[in-house]
Design a protein around this motif. Structure first.
Motif, PDB file in Angstrom:
ATOM      1  N   HIS A  61      72.889  25.995  19.179  1.00  0.00           N
ATOM      2  CA  HIS A  61      71.660  25.261  19.491  1.00  0.00           C
ATOM      3  C   HIS A  61      70.395  26.029  19.134  1.00  0.00           C
ATOM      4  O   HIS A  61      69.304  25.491  19.295  1.00  0.00           O
ATOM      5  N   GLU A  62      70.503  27.268  18.681  1.00  0.00           N
ATOM      6  CA  GLU A  62      69.297  28.050  18.387  1.00  0.00           C
ATOM      7  C   GLU A  62      69.548  28.904  17.154  1.00  0.00           C
ATOM      8  O   GLU A  62      70.642  29.416  16.953  1.00  0.00           O
ATOM      9  N   ALA A  63      68.507  29.019  16.332  1.00  0.00           N
ATOM     10  CA  ALA A  63      68.664  29.751  15.083  1.00  0.00           C
ATOM     11  C   ALA A  63      67.315  30.210  14.558  1.00  0.00           C
ATOM     12  O   ALA A  63      66.258  29.698  14.959  1.00  0.00           O
ATOM     13  N   ALA A  64      67.374  31.154  13.638  1.00  0.00           N
ATOM     14  CA  ALA A  64      66.195  31.601  12.896  1.00  0.00           C
ATOM     15  C   ALA A  64      66.565  31.635  11.421  1.00  0.00           C
ATOM     16  O   ALA A  64      67.705  31.932  11.058  1.00  0.00           O
ATOM     17  N   GLY A  65      65.592  31.304  10.580  1.00  0.00           N
ATOM     18  CA  GLY A  65      65.889  31.298   9.160  1.00  0.00           C
ATOM     19  C   GLY A  65      64.690  30.927   8.324  1.00  0.00           C
ATOM     20  O   GLY A  65      63.539  31.009   8.774  1.00  0.00           O
ATOM     21  N   VAL A  66      64.969  30.495   7.096  1.00  0.00           N
ATOM     22  CA  VAL A  66      63.939  30.222   6.103  1.00  0.00           C
ATOM     23  C   VAL A  66      63.891  28.716   5.831  1.00  0.00           C
ATOM     24  O   VAL A  66      64.905  28.108   5.494  1.00  0.00           O
ATOM     25  N   VAL A  67      62.716  28.134   5.986  1.00  0.00           N
ATOM     26  CA  VAL A  67      62.557  26.692   5.758  1.00  0.00           C
ATOM     27  C   VAL A  67      62.887  26.362   4.303  1.00  0.00           C
ATOM     28  O   VAL A  67      62.348  26.974   3.383  1.00  0.00           O
ATOM     29  N   ASP A  68      63.788  25.384   4.106  1.00  0.00           N
ATOM     30  CA  ASP A  68      64.086  24.984   2.721  1.00  0.00           C
ATOM     31  C   ASP A  68      63.969  23.476   2.495  1.00  0.00           C
ATOM     32  O   ASP A  68      64.139  23.009   1.374  1.00  0.00           O
ATOM     33  N   GLU A  69      63.655  22.712   3.560  1.00  0.00           N
ATOM     34  CA  GLU A  69      63.419  21.280   3.379  1.00  0.00           C
ATOM     35  C   GLU A  69      62.593  20.777   4.558  1.00  0.00           C
ATOM     36  O   GLU A  69      62.850  21.156   5.714  1.00  0.00           O
ATOM     37  N   LEU A  70      61.616  19.925   4.259  1.00  0.00           N
ATOM     38  CA  LEU A  70      60.716  19.399   5.283  1.00  0.00           C
ATOM     39  C   LEU A  70      60.985  17.934   5.545  1.00  0.00           C
ATOM     40  O   LEU A  70      61.204  17.151   4.622  1.00  0.00           O
ATOM     41  N   GLY A  71      60.944  17.557   6.835  1.00  0.00           N
ATOM     42  CA  GLY A  71      61.005  16.157   7.185  1.00  0.00           C
ATOM     43  C   GLY A  71      59.651  15.495   7.010  1.00  0.00           C
ATOM     44  O   GLY A  71      58.617  16.162   6.870  1.00  0.00           O
ATOM     45  N   ALA A  72      59.645  14.182   7.046  1.00  0.00           N
ATOM     46  CA  ALA A  72      58.394  13.439   6.881  1.00  0.00           C
ATOM     47  C   ALA A  72      57.396  13.836   7.961  1.00  0.00           C
ATOM     48  O   ALA A  72      57.732  13.975   9.138  1.00  0.00           O
ATOM     49  N   GLY A  73      56.160  14.045   7.536  1.00  0.00           N
ATOM     50  CA  GLY A  73      55.081  14.327   8.468  1.00  0.00           C
ATOM     51  C   GLY A  73      54.923  15.778   8.863  1.00  0.00           C
ATOM     52  O   GLY A  73      54.008  16.111   9.626  1.00  0.00           O
ATOM     53  N   VAL A  74      55.767  16.651   8.363  1.00  0.00           N
ATOM     54  CA  VAL A  74      55.651  18.075   8.723  1.00  0.00           C
ATOM     55  C   VAL A  74      54.579  18.729   7.872  1.00  0.00           C
ATOM     56  O   VAL A  74      54.665  18.736   6.637  1.00  0.00           O
ATOM     57  N   THR A  75      53.552  19.254   8.517  1.00  0.00           N
ATOM     58  CA  THR A  75      52.458  19.914   7.799  1.00  0.00           C
ATOM     59  C   THR A  75      52.161  21.315   8.323  1.00  0.00           C
ATOM     60  O   THR A  75      51.336  22.016   7.756  1.00  0.00           O
ATOM     61  N   ASP A  76      52.824  21.713   9.415  1.00  0.00           N
ATOM     62  CA  ASP A  76      52.477  22.998  10.035  1.00  0.00           C
ATOM     63  C   ASP A  76      53.262  24.172   9.486  1.00  0.00           C
ATOM     64  O   ASP A  76      52.955  25.328   9.783  1.00  0.00           O
ATOM     65  N   VAL A  77      54.306  23.903   8.692  1.00  0.00           N
ATOM     66  CA  VAL A  77      55.036  24.970   8.003  1.00  0.00           C
ATOM     67  C   VAL A  77      55.331  24.507   6.589  1.00  0.00           C
ATOM     68  O   VAL A  77      55.231  23.314   6.273  1.00  0.00           O
TER      69      VAL A  77
END
Length: 287
Positions: A61-77
């Motif tokens: 249920h918890e993780a850390a990593g590198v963003v590789d795909e954004l969902g609709a409306g995501v602008t903060d990362v």
């Protein structure tokens, strides 16, 4: 992608790495290439069949990593950012996972350290908010991941904190700002009256904590399934607060006991169930 899964209930041997379809984020979510994923006691309870009867089940249920795909409306990362947080559903112990609640990783933390934080800090912050900070608080089971987060949060809020732990943990508890006391019979004689008590360990001491805190209304547990018969509130997860907690983390750390490669998840479960390791168990994924 590969992910941890079990298709029948049982011991650690039922865990396997399987190929699953790559997940994709929904609106407001992000997908990460997982670098580290936390392990919690709920993982082996699910594997044993004590929670969630669905089969097959993925874990984590918890993780850390590198963003590789954004969902609709995501602008903060953005793609390439380092983040940590909670998975949208079980499945964080995998090469890829979707985070429904996330925040930028504090620059001072490694992926392993960040993956150890979300569940521990959310649990501690939620329980303390429900309990209230007033004068002296006793934290039963203060040296583990949730307990140490609770100590740091309570100290930061101005409480005098007394924390139970084994003698080997006392120096560590002092370093967090707590006054350590030993587990075991006679706790009341060693501690004296307190204003609030938070039970992290679930070690069957609720009657003593009620006596110390002057009533069941001044006690909360996150671990004792017998809370109701003692009139004590059992604090449960609140996904709505998770994002707030992640963004508010500042300077809080929890001890990492051991790390394991993703392929050695069964060994991690054996170690966790056996006890004896102080701190969070974390799976390391990828490079």
């Amino acid at each position: 992608m590969q992910a941890v899964e079990f298709r029948r209930f049982g011991g650690p041997e039922v865990l396997e790495l399987v190929d699953r379809p790559d997940p994709h984020p929904g609106p407001g979510q992000v997908r990460i290439a997982v670098r580290a994923a936390g392990i919690n006691a709920s993982d082996w309870k699910k594997r044993q069949g004590a929670m969630d009867q669905e089969l097959p089940q993925a874990l984590g249920h918890e993780a850390a990593g590198v963003v590789d795909e954004l969902g609709a409306g995501v602008t903060d990362v953005a793609v390439g950012d380092h983040v940590f947080g909670f998975s949208a559903a079980s499945g964080a112990q995998a090469e890829l996972t979707v985070l429904s609640h996330y925040a930028p990783m504090p620059p001072s933390l490694s992926f392993v350290e960040a993956a150890a934080l979300p569940a521990a800090v959310e649990t501690a912050a939620r329980a303390l908010d429900q309990l209230g900070i007033d004068g002296t608080i006793l934290i039963n089971g203060a040296s583990g991941s949730v307990g140490s987060a609770a100590v740091q949060l309570a100290v930061a809020r101005g409480a005098r904190v007394i924390g139970t732990g084994s003698p080997a943990s006392h120096d560590y508890l002092r370093s967090l700002g707590a006054e350590p006391v030993a587990y075991g019979p006679g706790l009341k004689d060693r501690v004296g009256p307190v204003d609030r008590a938070l039970d992290i360990a679930g070690s069957g001491v609720l009657p003593e904590l009620i006596d110390l805190a002057g009533g069941a209304e001044h006690v909360i547990t996150v671990a004792d399934p017998g809370a109701e018969r003692h009139g004590v509130r059992f604090s449960r997860g609140d996904a709505g607060r998770a994002l707030y907690v992640l963004h508010e983390i500042g300077g809080i750390t929890v001890p990492v006991g051991r790390t394991f490669p993703l392929a050695e998840v069964a060994d991690a479960h054996r170690v966790g169930e056996a006890g004896g390791v102080r701190g969070k168990l974390v799976l390391v994924v990828g490079r």
